[in-house]
Design a protein around this motif. Structure first.
Motif, PDB file in Angstrom:
ATOM      1  N   ASP A   6     -16.981  30.865  -9.726  1.00  0.00           N
ATOM      2  CA  ASP A   6     -17.602  29.963 -10.592  1.00  0.00           C
ATOM      3  C   ASP A   6     -17.711  30.456 -12.150  1.00  0.00           C
TER       4      ASP A   6
ATOM      5  N   ASP B 115     -23.562  20.220  -8.964  1.00  0.00           N
ATOM      6  CA  ASP B 115     -22.312  20.441  -9.972  1.00  0.00           C
ATOM      7  C   ASP B 115     -21.776  18.927 -10.058  1.00  0.00           C
TER       8      ASP B 115
ATOM      9  N   THR C 105     -17.630  24.915  -6.956  1.00  0.00           N
ATOM     10  CA  THR C 105     -16.912  26.198  -6.136  1.00  0.00           C
ATOM     11  C   THR C 105     -17.568  26.050  -4.873  1.00  0.00           C
TER      12      THR C 105
ATOM     13  N   HIS D  96     -13.590  26.508  -9.716  1.00  0.00           N
ATOM     14  CA  HIS D  96     -12.957  25.002  -9.910  1.00  0.00           C
ATOM     15  C   HIS D  96     -12.607  24.728 -11.369  1.00  0.00           C
ATOM     16  N   HIS D  97     -13.120  25.387 -12.224  1.00  0.00           N
ATOM     17  CA  HIS D  97     -12.988  25.161 -13.634  1.00  0.00           C
ATOM     18  C   HIS D  97     -11.480  24.915 -14.019  1.00  0.00           C
TER      19      HIS D  97
ATOM     20  N   ASP E 288     -24.589  26.001  -8.508  1.00  0.00           N
ATOM     21  CA  ASP E 288     -23.164  26.339  -8.025  1.00  0.00           C
ATOM     22  C   ASP E 288     -22.675  27.823  -7.989  1.00  0.00           C
TER      23      ASP E 288
HETATM   24 MN   LIG Z   1     -19.161  25.101 -10.594  1.00  0.00          MN
END
Ligand SMILES: [Mn+2]
Length: 347
Positions: free
Chosen positions: A106, A182, A152, A132-133, A41
């Motif tokens: 990411d 992911d 991501t 996207h965390h 990712d």
């Molecule tokens: Mn990721």
């Protein structure tokens, strides 16, 4: 993708897309990176973003450099389109005066740019965070963080739609590999029907995706397997069998001649998660003396949100997959994790 599917694009992506585009158009020289111990990712998103910015070229963009960051790009990802152009430098080896924009992807915190020493971004370097965390701290001037997306690369797909980027085979292959990995091959929480729609659109442009996956997955070494054997024969069952922890001291790594690059803590915790009886699992690997890498997994990220455990110990991640690194003796690190898990999950 149809315009109907496009109407499901996350509002935050719609809101930030024009702001990020305008910064890219203003920038003269743009930096992208891969995070330490890069995954597909990270690498796929960096490469796809570079191809997208190059398409924007006619609309006034600058030139793009991708650095590998702290770790070498694993051989298993070197067939991703564009990977050969990634510059083998970490953040501190760069002359930053040449860059005016850094799109950090990411990476839940600045430490994911480099763990070699504390990061301080110079004033002249604009930081845009795309991630996207759910643990992302929002350390950029513009932050596009969409934790409901599983990768991501999926954020980028929608962002590129907003920017009217043409999905070329190169962009498609890189985004596909990011989403595929992911989501654990489209099986982790966060994978939705839209993920499949996007994957389908990407697969149409990169029909060689089975070969791409095979070249990535069927590439482990004997040493990787030796590490797995060691870690899987070192499992401790804690809290009446609710928490499994694989613990590998540095001495054992040395005894079996295992290098840091062969020691994927995430691989071990992912295998442990498959045991039905444990609520939480983890890997605790001493990759260097007093450097302890932890990876945590749970089957139900809502009931057992392991990102809370990782964040409490200075790391980050997702609800069902997270990790941290502690610089202290192994027993001390293990105790800290066990105590925090007990407190957070009522074990
Ligand atoms: Mn990721």
């Amino acid at each position: 993708m149809t315009s109907d599917t496009a109407s499901d694009i996350s509002p935050i992506i719609r809101e930030k897309a024009p702001l990020i585009l305008s910064e890219i158009q203003k920038a003269k020289s743009i930096l992208l990176h891969c995070h330490p111990s890069p995954d597909p990712d990270s690498v796929g998103s960096a490469l796809a973003m570079r191809f997208a910015i190059e398409q924007l070229g006619e609309r006034g963009s600058g030139k793009v450099t991708i650095i590998a960051g702290d770790s070498a790009i694993p051989q298993a990802f070197m067939h991703f389109p564009g990977a050969a152009d990634i510059v083998a430098k970490n953040f501190f080896e760069l002359d930053l005066s040449g860059f005016d924009l850094f799109i950090v992807q990411d990476s839940s915190k600045a430490e994911m740019v480099s763990k070699l020493k504390p990061i301080e971004f110079p004033e002249h370097l604009k930081i845009i965070v795309i991630d996207h965390h759910n643990s992302n701290s929002g350390y950029g001037a513009i932050n596009l963080v969409e934790p409901s997306y599983p990768a991501t690369a999926q954020v980028l797909f929608d962002l590129f739609w907003e920017w009217k980027i043409k999905i070329t085979p190169e962009i498609a292959a890189n985004l596909f590999m990011g989403i595929y990995t992911d989501t654990g091959g489209f099986k982790y929480t966060g994978t939705t029907s839209r993920t499949f729609m996007i994957a389908s659109a990407l697969a149409a442009k990169a029909p060689d995706f089975p070969q791409l996956i095979s070249a990535m997955e069927n590439s482990i070494t004997l040493q990787d397997l030796a590490f797995q054997g060691l870690a899987l024969s070192s499992i401790e069952s804690l809290f009446a069998g609710r928490f499994a922890l694989s613990v590998v001291p540095f001495a054992k790594m040395q005894e079996k001649n295992i290098e840091d690059e062969n020691a994927s803590a995430g691989m071990i915790s992912s295998i442990l998660r498959r045991i039905g009886s444990f609520d939480i699992v983890g890997a605790c690997i001493e990759t260097e003396p007093n450097v302890i890498k932890f990876s945590f997994r749970s089957k139900d990220g809502n009931a057992y949100d392991v990102s809370k455990l990782a964040v409490a110990l200075g790391g980050g991640g997702h609800k069902a997959a997270a990790g941290t690194t502690l610089n202290m003796p192994l027993e001390e690190a293990k105790k800290a994790v066990v105590a925090k898990a007990k407190e957070l999950y009522n074990l």
